[in-house]
Design an enzyme around this catalytic site. Sequence first.
Site, short mmCIF file in Angstrom:
data_model
loop_
_atom_site.label_atom_id
_atom_site.label_comp_id
_atom_site.label_asym_id
_atom_site.label_seq_id
_atom_site.Cartn_x
_atom_site.Cartn_y
_atom_site.Cartn_z
N VAL A 66 0.65 -1.32 0.23
CA VAL A 66 0.07 0.15 -0.01
C VAL A 66 0.84 1.41 -0.11
CG1 VAL A 66 -2.00 -0.95 1.12
CG2 VAL A 66 -0.53 -0.01 2.62
N SER A 145 -8.12 4.00 14.50
CA SER A 145 -7.85 3.36 15.68
C SER A 145 -8.41 4.30 16.96
CB SER A 145 -6.15 3.04 16.00
OG SER A 145 -6.13 2.80 17.15
N TYR A 158 2.14 5.77 15.07
CA TYR A 158 0.79 5.07 14.85
C TYR A 158 -0.35 6.26 15.23
CZ TYR A 158 -2.55 1.33 15.14
OH TYR A 158 -3.71 0.60 15.22
N ALA A 160 -0.07 9.50 15.49
CA ALA A 160 -0.09 10.54 14.39
C ALA A 160 -0.73 10.05 12.72
CB ALA A 160 1.50 10.86 14.11
N SER A 161 -0.45 8.85 12.65
CA SER A 161 -1.02 8.23 11.40
C SER A 161 -2.54 8.19 11.36
CB SER A 161 -0.41 6.75 11.03
OG SER A 161 1.03 7.00 11.05
N LYS A 162 -2.97 7.54 12.68
CA LYS A 162 -4.41 7.24 12.68
C LYS A 162 -5.22 8.60 12.65
CE LYS A 162 -4.14 2.81 12.42
NZ LYS A 162 -4.45 2.07 11.05
N1 LIG Z 1 -6.08 -5.33 16.16
C1 LIG Z 1 -6.37 -4.19 16.96
O1 LIG Z 1 -6.27 -4.29 18.14
C2 LIG Z 1 -6.49 -2.91 16.12
C3 LIG Z 1 -6.85 -1.74 17.02
C4 LIG Z 1 -6.77 -0.58 16.24
C5 LIG Z 1 -6.85 -0.65 15.04
N2 LIG Z 1 -6.45 -1.60 14.35
C6 LIG Z 1 -6.24 -1.55 12.85
O2 LIG Z 1 -6.72 -2.44 12.11
C7 LIG Z 1 -6.17 -2.51 10.67
C8 LIG Z 1 -6.08 -4.30 10.64
O3 LIG Z 1 -5.41 -4.64 11.63
P1 LIG Z 1 -5.18 -6.03 12.16
O4 LIG Z 1 -5.29 -6.21 13.56
O5 LIG Z 1 -6.04 -6.91 11.40
O6 LIG Z 1 -3.75 -6.59 11.79
P2 LIG Z 1 -3.13 -7.60 11.26
O7 LIG Z 1 -1.79 -7.58 11.75
O8 LIG Z 1 -3.73 -9.06 11.64
O9 LIG Z 1 -3.40 -7.65 9.65
C9 LIG Z 1 -2.75 -6.35 9.07
C10 LIG Z 1 -2.48 -7.02 7.42
O10 LIG Z 1 -1.91 -5.76 6.63
C11 LIG Z 1 -1.03 -6.16 5.98
N3 LIG Z 1 0.16 -5.23 5.64
C12 LIG Z 1 0.75 -4.71 6.51
N4 LIG Z 1 1.78 -3.98 5.65
C13 LIG Z 1 1.50 -4.06 4.37
C14 LIG Z 1 1.50 -3.22 3.47
N5 LIG Z 1 2.80 -2.35 3.07
N6 LIG Z 1 0.96 -3.27 1.94
C15 LIG Z 1 -0.30 -4.09 2.08
N7 LIG Z 1 -0.50 -4.94 3.28
C16 LIG Z 1 0.39 -4.73 4.37
C17 LIG Z 1 -0.27 -7.45 6.48
O11 LIG Z 1 0.29 -8.30 5.62
C18 LIG Z 1 -1.52 -8.07 7.30
O12 LIG Z 1 -2.19 -8.97 6.60
C19 LIG Z 1 -4.89 -1.71 10.81
O13 LIG Z 1 -5.02 -0.78 10.25
C20 LIG Z 1 -4.96 -1.37 12.36
O14 LIG Z 1 -3.99 -0.40 12.67
C21 LIG Z 1 -6.45 -2.81 14.96
#
Ligand SMILES: NC(=O)c1ccc[n+]([C@@H]2O[C@H](COP(=O)([O-])OP(=O)(O)OC[C@H]3O[C@@H](n4cnc5c(N)ncnc54)[C@H](O)[C@@H]3O)[C@@H](O)[C@H]2O)c1
Length: 251
Positions: A66, A145, A158, A160-162
């Site tokens: 991405v 997030s 993180y 700052a990004s979100k």
């Molecule tokens: N799990 C949590 O507690 C939580 C809380 C708040 C927000 N989030 C957000 O939810 C979203 C999904 O997170 P998740 O918990 O499912 O994480 P995860 O680690 O299970 O999945 C993340 C996915 O993103 C992919 N990825 C990473 N870098 C990439 C890149 N450069 N290009 C394409 N794909 C890439 C990974 O390969 C992976 O499949 C994220 O944006 C995360 O910040 C998660």
Amino acid sequence: MSESNGVLAGRTILITGAGSGIGKATCLLAAEQGAYVVAADIKAQDETLAEIQAAGGSGEAHELDVTDGAAWERVVESVLASRGRVDGLANVAGIVSASDALTTQNDAGWDRITGVDLKGPYLGMRTVISHMLEAGGGKIVNVASTAGLIGMPNVVAYSASKGGVIAMSRQVAIEYAAQNIRVNVVAPGVTQTPMLGDITEELLAQVSAATPAGILGKPEDVGSAIVFFLSPGSDFVTGQVLAVDGGWTAQ
Ligand SMILES: NC(=O)c1ccc[n+]([C@@H]2O[C@H](COP(=O)([O-])OP(=O)(O)OC[C@H]3O[C@@H](n4cnc5c(N)ncnc54)[C@H](O)[C@@H]3O)[C@@H](O)[C@H]2O)c1
């Protein structure tokens, strides 16, 4: 499950982070609701696609970093060639780091996290929006997030990004609202996915005890909110942030 039934019937939806956690759950839920799912991740997600197809759904899998604008162009052009349109985009891919406090983060780490978590959704929106405008509309959902809404320890790049994703989504939402583009944000609280890494059971128990609902999120909890924002049920909703967090940010 088929492309003719469900709230996303016949719609082509591109979902990043499709290989794991929330992204994978979103792919399966979207396919269950009739979407043709373009499952994109840094490595092509044939397993997610196989699960979609095994459940009677349809889609295709793509390799997409991405952070790479040219890769976004390639994937979207390929989808346009096969499907003719992209009706929805869910920017779900994201990363965290264990050393992301102001004093432990470094320039490379800052660039890596903001590259995936902030520039990624920017590039995704930038790539699809001209096609959505030509097609007469579209839906975009960006995953932020609760760290983008309130202060949390050890997540400087993180957060700052979100927070940036939330501000950027509001900006894009109002810029294109009159052209039938909808842009909304889902802000998950702690959700049980591989992203939690080696967080101890003890710490997770503390987090759920401090959450009003008394539980942690499941990937499907977040995925169903994303599906809502991709569906016609949210046609009059744009520039909004839905915290899916068991009440954490309502305290
Ligand atoms: N799990 C949590 O507690 C939580 C809380 C708040 C927000 N989030 C957000 O939810 C979203 C999904 O997170 P998740 O918990 O499912 O994480 P995860 O680690 O299970 O999945 C993340 C996915 O993103 C992919 N990825 C990473 N870098 C990439 C890149 N450069 N290009 C394409 N794909 C890439 C990974 O390969 C992976 O499949 C994220 O944006 C995360 O910040 C998660």
